[in-house]
Design a protein around this motif. Structure first.
Motif, PDB file in Angstrom:
ATOM      1  N   MET A 147       0.827  -1.204   0.000  1.00  0.00           N
ATOM      2  CA  MET A 147       0.000   0.000   0.000  1.00  0.00           C
ATOM      3  C   MET A 147       0.865   1.258   0.000  1.00  0.00           C
ATOM      4  O   MET A 147       0.923   1.988  -0.933  1.00  0.00           O
ATOM      5  N   ALA A 148       1.528   1.426   1.117  1.00  0.00           N
ATOM      6  CA  ALA A 148       2.352   2.631   1.244  1.00  0.00           C
ATOM      7  C   ALA A 148       3.578   2.554   0.342  1.00  0.00           C
ATOM      8  O   ALA A 148       3.996   1.473  -0.074  1.00  0.00           O
TER       9      ALA A 148
ATOM     10  N   VAL B 253       2.553  10.011   0.071  1.00  0.00           N
ATOM     11  CA  VAL B 253       2.778   8.997   1.091  1.00  0.00           C
ATOM     12  C   VAL B 253       1.921   7.752   0.893  1.00  0.00           C
ATOM     13  O   VAL B 253       2.189   6.701   1.465  1.00  0.00           O
ATOM     14  N   SER B 254       0.875   7.864   0.098  1.00  0.00           N
ATOM     15  CA  SER B 254       0.080   6.670  -0.168  1.00  0.00           C
ATOM     16  C   SER B 254      -0.462   6.732  -1.581  1.00  0.00           C
ATOM     17  O   SER B 254      -0.327   7.749  -2.256  1.00  0.00           O
ATOM     18  N   ASP B 255      -1.066   5.653  -1.998  1.00  0.00           N
ATOM     19  CA  ASP B 255      -1.614   5.666  -3.354  1.00  0.00           C
ATOM     20  C   ASP B 255      -3.140   5.643  -3.296  1.00  0.00           C
ATOM     21  O   ASP B 255      -3.796   5.079  -4.132  1.00  0.00           O
ATOM     22  N   ALA B 256      -3.667   6.282  -2.267  1.00  0.00           N
ATOM     23  CA  ALA B 256      -5.116   6.234  -2.066  1.00  0.00           C
ATOM     24  C   ALA B 256      -5.887   7.293  -2.853  1.00  0.00           C
ATOM     25  O   ALA B 256      -7.091   7.348  -2.791  1.00  0.00           O
TER      26      ALA B 256
ATOM     27  N   ARG C 130      -5.169  15.304   6.646  1.00  0.00           N
ATOM     28  CA  ARG C 130      -3.852  14.714   6.876  1.00  0.00           C
ATOM     29  C   ARG C 130      -2.814  15.778   7.207  1.00  0.00           C
ATOM     30  O   ARG C 130      -2.041  15.640   8.152  1.00  0.00           O
TER      31      ARG C 130
ATOM     32  N   LYS D 269      -7.712   2.167  -7.558  1.00  0.00           N
ATOM     33  CA  LYS D 269      -6.473   1.393  -7.474  1.00  0.00           C
ATOM     34  C   LYS D 269      -5.690   1.595  -8.765  1.00  0.00           C
ATOM     35  O   LYS D 269      -6.259   1.614  -9.852  1.00  0.00           O
TER      36      LYS D 269
END
Lengths: 158, 158
Positions: free
Chosen positions: A1-2, A39-42, A52, B109
């Motif tokens: 994820m991260a 920081v993430s792929d969200a 955040r 995603k």
DNA sequence: TTCCTTAATAGGAATTATTCTTATCTGGGG
DNA sequence: CCCCAGATAAGAATAATTCCTATTAAGGAA
């Protein structure tokens, strides 16, 4: 994820350099907004980014987050995912077709292509869930926007 | 630009039949909303549909237009174009990649594919304007949404 | 046709998303 | 260190969308 720590470091450094190169000041707020995104792929929306960042930079305003995201996007340092306009656009044409989207005015033009109708979607995608459809989105600047100079950005056209 | 008269007739009849078949009442307002959408390929937003319909159905409310569009979309009678969520989603990953989008919860995603990175865009698209990039969007329902039953629709996840 | 049940609607309030306005601040060149 | 254009904070304003409640009407049953 991260994203991995070192990769994150690298991206943030690259971002900082890119800002300088493009004449954007390297502000604390800007760095934090980019960090929140990288920081993430969200693919967070503006409000999520704001939440955040706020946990690290007390007193940052929503407007700064919105403005920063818009600035970075216009400089090609981040992208908007999927959604291009502020408001949802509908389509009664259920036949297989694809879209050209003008990133300046929001114009959407349809086009069709036998080849694009049946794309080879990687098997990995199946692990995300049930696949219903796939469509190609081409981004660019339409003819009329290309004419009228660097006009200001506008909302979705009627 | 506009759809031919006979084709429009056909689509509207088909729509009426589809409503009956799916247990949706064939109301005047519903027919007019669909008509407003089917009469052109301009991919209007909800407000535009409202304005168009209002010139033919005095007294229709915005809420009806929004509700009808959402209903028709959930029944697969129309589609949302490009934008899937109410709010814009951002992406710091500028490398070539594609998206799987959950139509139930808005989850996005990433996935990558050499083949999809360099799609053959039809020459006709060039007449629309300058092409900057192209990307594949796969729509479906993610694993966790598939689990939790027919839960109600939700806004973009944080 | 008339009646009945309930989905659908109108109207406006409420909520959410985004942008604007203005005063203030600060990064970084000189 | 000084300056100032570019950035920011704060909150008002605007735009987009949904919610709430009383009322209406589609379409199956009688």
């Amino acid at each position: 994820m991260a994203v991995s720590k070192s990769e994150l470091q690298r991206r943030i450094q690259a971002f900082s350099d890119a800002c300088s190169r493009k004449g954007l000041r390297v502000t604390h707020q800007r760095m934090e907004v980019f960090w929140a995104l990288a920081v993430s792929d969200a693919h967070p929306d503006a409000e999520s980014v704001y939440q955040r960042v706020r946990s690290r930079v007390t007193g940052i305003s929503r407007d700064t987050v919105y403005r920063t995201l818009a600035t970075l996007e216009s400089k090609g340092l981040i992208r908007k995912a999927a959604a291009l306009g502020g408001s949802a656009r509908y389509d009664a044409n259920m036949a297989n077709h694809h879209h050209f989207v003008c990133t300046a005015c929001g114009l959407i033009k349809d086009f069709s292509s036998k080849v694009l109708d049946d794309l080879p979607i990687p098997k990995t995608v199946e692990s995300f869930g049930r696949i219903d459809a796939s469509q190609v989105q081409v981004r660019g600047v339409c003819v009329s926007c290309a004419k009228r100079k660097p006009k200001k950005r506008r909302r979705s056209p009627k």
